[in-house]
Design a protein around this motif. Structure first.
Motif, short mmCIF file in Angstrom:
data_model
loop_
_atom_site.label_atom_id
_atom_site.label_comp_id
_atom_site.label_asym_id
_atom_site.label_seq_id
_atom_site.Cartn_x
_atom_site.Cartn_y
_atom_site.Cartn_z
N ASP A 1 3.96 5.99 6.51
CA ASP A 1 5.23 5.26 6.66
C ASP A 1 6.40 6.16 7.01
O ASP A 1 7.53 5.68 7.09
CB ASP A 1 5.54 4.51 5.37
N ARG B 1 11.10 10.09 4.50
CA ARG B 1 11.01 8.71 4.01
C ARG B 1 10.67 8.69 2.52
O ARG B 1 11.10 7.80 1.79
CB ARG B 1 9.92 7.97 4.79
N ALA C 1 6.79 -0.40 -2.13
CA ALA C 1 7.32 -1.46 -1.26
C ALA C 1 8.24 -2.39 -2.04
O ALA C 1 9.23 -2.90 -1.51
CB ALA C 1 6.16 -2.25 -0.64
#
Length: 749
Positions: free
Chosen positions: A44, A114, A18
């Motif tokens: 995610d 992702r 993150a």
């Protein structure tokens, strides 16, 4: 799910991504990083998990599905070369590393994922290095793409620096302790027996290759007979079912004989003991000689640690190492990029849109290896002026090495070519051929029913991709020509008719091995060339050959060769060459400069004749500079424009000043009172000798003096019958003192 050491660190990994969008995860074998981290990140967005080996990719996908309650082919899937099992809803795709490169060709930004996870990066496969290099470019271009690099034994700081100093998450400890023991020179069967006696679980034995596995199974058979212990092989060329069988849980004891396929990621259940020979097979390519080698060598320390860790996944275990504890292993593996043929890599990078010579690599390959790759791609027609050509784009769409793609295109996709390329692509080593053939590849295709399953599967996939396959005429010529198109740099010519010894296009020698059935052809394509086990001191061996007709070879160079025959005449031949191989020659007119040089060399080597030597002695006596360089220069001048030694005349090429000195200081003859001109002999020591009858000197009172230093002539005085009487440099002294005695003696005679 069973708790694993990695579990408490997953929030830290998620937080690192993150903050930085990249993270390095290091954890010992058995910590659970492979099966726990990627599924956690899939929440995610889609995750691509890359593995070095096919069997590991399938196994990991199945393991994740079982742990998470996911559907295999649904939420989790896998993709390896020529096989796949995933769908539109797949959240975690486990794939071999080459799949990432292929996907990035179609989608340079990896927009379908992702997160990209490169697992077991320490193995430093060529696809791992290329994948990291290209994925980083996508990572820099996309602000939502995440990269995770994982390994148990990784130089983490270097990788973190490449990813802008991203965080490193280090997971300490392993699930269970592993006792390390060393047993140098212990026979393998004894080591396996010790491992079985000291533990209750399965024994994993690491061996270099499939051949060593077969021999070990034979060696262990009598020892394990009647014990209830099963011996199971595990290596990359086994059928998928056989690989799955080796890693299937069973309720009886097993000895699994494995290559380094079982070193990482792949979980072989029930292992409590590892027997490690400390050896592995490593591929190398010599671009100068065009030779592949598969060497057996020592493993590195990180590999030894990985192997030992296999014994501590389920319970305390032991790792028995069959080498001396004092041996020092290299800490990390040598990247494949530094030791293999890079033609396919260069083609991938060019197709991706970059230049491999300037690409921002994680670990740049050697410049000479990249140049060799460009040279080969140029000969295949894949690149022109350093850029990807139309043929290169066609080659890149084929899932095989550029050489094999070139064969498929040249053969118009004939089925025989697809099958031959599948054999070469899967490194299926052909059985020895006793009967003669024009091509070992054709003979192997004729025995297609004997081809292993993975070769047949590869051929089916190649046929599907090529699509415009033709049955292929029984005439071998189109196929043989196609093989030449794929291996234009591997042509060889027999040194003598029927001899196994050949000259390779690289200029090096080789021997056609007994396993090849190509016995008669003068020209062949050396499809598979292996380095000599004796290193550079021995000749390479051609294991797979295919015949070539002389007329198919277009000369790409020529050499004008001059020689001097026994009669001293310069002859010239123009030799047409295919690389280093002479393929035709014809007699031509000698090049004047080359002819002059050869005549001069030959004259110096053979030695000057007496006339030329006498001239040089006179020149030295007269004071003209006659050191080695001057002599060589004079000879070269005299040889200019000549083709025969007998036509070389040094005297004609003397400068005017030298001739004037000769006439003044070193005449050829001496006039004596008798009226005759007596020849003068100039000796190497600077002495001038005149042999003359005594009576011819009557009237000459003093010895003449010659040369710039006025050296007196040494007279060899002869009696009337020609016999020597006296040697003197001082005639006056001779007349006054010696002559009366000589005269008495001559009268007495």
């Amino acid at each position: 799910m069973l708790p694993l050491p990695i579990d408490p660190f997953i929030p830290q990994i998620v937080d690192a991504l993150a903050r930085h969008r990249a993270a390095i995860v290091t954890a010992l074998p058995g910590a659970g990083k492979t099966t726990r981290v990627p599924p956690a990140l899939a929440a995610d967005g889609p995750v691509l998990l890359l593995q070095p080996r096919r069997v590991a990719a399938r196994s990991i996908a199945a393991r994740v599905a079982a742990e998470r309650g996911w559907t295999l082919g649904g939420e989790v899937g896998w993709q390896v070369r020529f096989e796949r099992k995933f769908g539109p809803g797949t959240r975690l795709l486990v794939a071999t590393e080459g799949i990432l490169t292929a996907r990035l060709q179609q989608d340079p930004l990896a927009s379908g994922f992702r997160t990209i996870v490169l697992d077991e990066f320490h193995e430093r496969t060529v696809h791992a290095d290329l994948g990291l290099t290209l994925a980083r470019q996508a990572w820099l271009a996309r602000d939502d793409l995440r990269l995770v690099i994982m390994s148990a034994t990784l130089d983490a700081a270097r990788v973190a620096a490449f990813l802008d100093d991203c965080p490193i998450v280090d997971v300490p400890g392993r699930v269970h302790p592993v006792e390390i023991a060393y047993a140098p020179r212990q026979p393998l069967a004894d080591a396996v027996g010790d491992a079985l006696a000291r533990t209750d679980g399965q024994v994993l034995v690491f061996l270099p290759g499939a051949g060593e596995i077969r021999r070990a199974a034979t060696e262990l058979a009598p020892r394990l007979a009647g014990s209830g212990v099963e011996t199971v092989p595990l290596h990359g060329s086994l059928e998928a079912a056989a690989q799955d069988e080796a890693i299937r849980p069973v309720d009886h004891r097993r000895v699994i004989l494995a290559t380094n396929i079982a070193e990482t990621s792949l979980t072989v259940p029930g292992i409590t003991a590892v027997v490690d020979t400390g050896l592995h097979k490593i591929a190398r390519y010599d671009p100068d000689r065009g030779i592949d080698s598969l060497e057996t060598g020592r493993i590195t320390q990180d590999a030894a640690d990985q192997r030992a860790g296999r014994a501590g996944r389920l319970a305390p275990g032991i790792a028995l190492r069959l080498w001396d504890a004092r041996d020092r292993l290299h800490p990390h593996r040598e990247p494949e990029l530094h030791r293999i043929d890079l033609a396919g890599v260069a083609l991938d990078v060019l197709a991706w849109g970059a230049d491999p010579r300037t690409l921002a690599w994680f670990d740049p390959p050697p410049a000479e290896a990249i140049e060799a790759a460009f040279t080969l791609l140029g000969r295949l027609g894949a690149v022109e002026d350093g850029r990807l050509a139309d043929l290169g784009r066609r080659l890149h769409r084929l899932p095989v090495h550029p050489r094999l793609g070139r064969i498929l295109i040249a053969a118009d996709g004939a089925r025989v070519a697809a099958r031959a390329c599948a054999m070469l692509s899967e490194r299926h080593f052909l059985p020895p051929r006793r009967e003669a053939t024009s091509s070992d590849l054709l003979s192997a295709v004729d025995d297609w029913d004997r081809a292993p399953w993975h070769v047949r599967r590869a051929a089916d996939e190649i046929e599907r991709i090529v699509q415009d396959l033709k049955p292929g005429a029984r005439s071998p010529e189109p196929f043989l020509r196609a093989v030449l198109a794929g291996y234009p740099d591997r042509v060889a010519r027999r040194r003598e008719p029927g001899s196994p010894r050949v000259l390779l296009a690289s200029g090096h020698g080789a021997v056609i091995g007994p396993e090849s059935g190509v016995h008669a052809a003068e020209f062949v394509v050396a499809v598979d060339v292996q380095a000599s086990p004796h290193g550079s001191s021995g000749e390479a061996r051609v294991r797979v050959a295919s015949a070539v007709e002389r007329d198919w070879l277009v000369p790409n160079g020529e050499q004008l060769v001059h020689t001097v025959d026994d009669a001293g005449v310069v002859r010239a031949r123009l030799i047409e060459k295919y690389d280093a191989i002479p393929i035709a020659e014809r007699v031509v007119e000698p090049d004047p400069a080359q002819a002059a040089r050869l005549l001069a060399v030959s004259l110096l080597a053979r030695g000057l004749g007496e006339e030329e030597s006498r001239l040089l002695r006179r020149l030295r006596f007269a004071g003209w500079p006659m050191d080695d360089a001057a002599v060589k220069g004079l000879i070269e001048q005299a040889c200019a424009g000549q083709r025969r030694l007998q036509d070389v005349d040094l005297r004609r090429h003397l400068p005017h000043e030298a001739r004037a000195l000769l006439e003044r200081y070193a005449p050829e003859t001496l006039a004596v009172p008798s009226g005759r001109h007596i020849p003068l002999e100039y000796q190497d020591d600077g002495t001038v000798v005149a042999s003359v009858k005594l009576q011819e000197l009557f009237g000459l009172a003093d010895s003449p003096r010659l040369g710039p230093r006025a050296e007196p002539v040494l007279f060899a005085l002869l009696a009337p019958n020609g016999r020597p009487v006296q040697m003197t440099r001082d005639l006056r002294s001779f007349w006054n003192r010696t002559y009366p005695e000589v005269r008495k003696e001559l009268r007495a005679r």
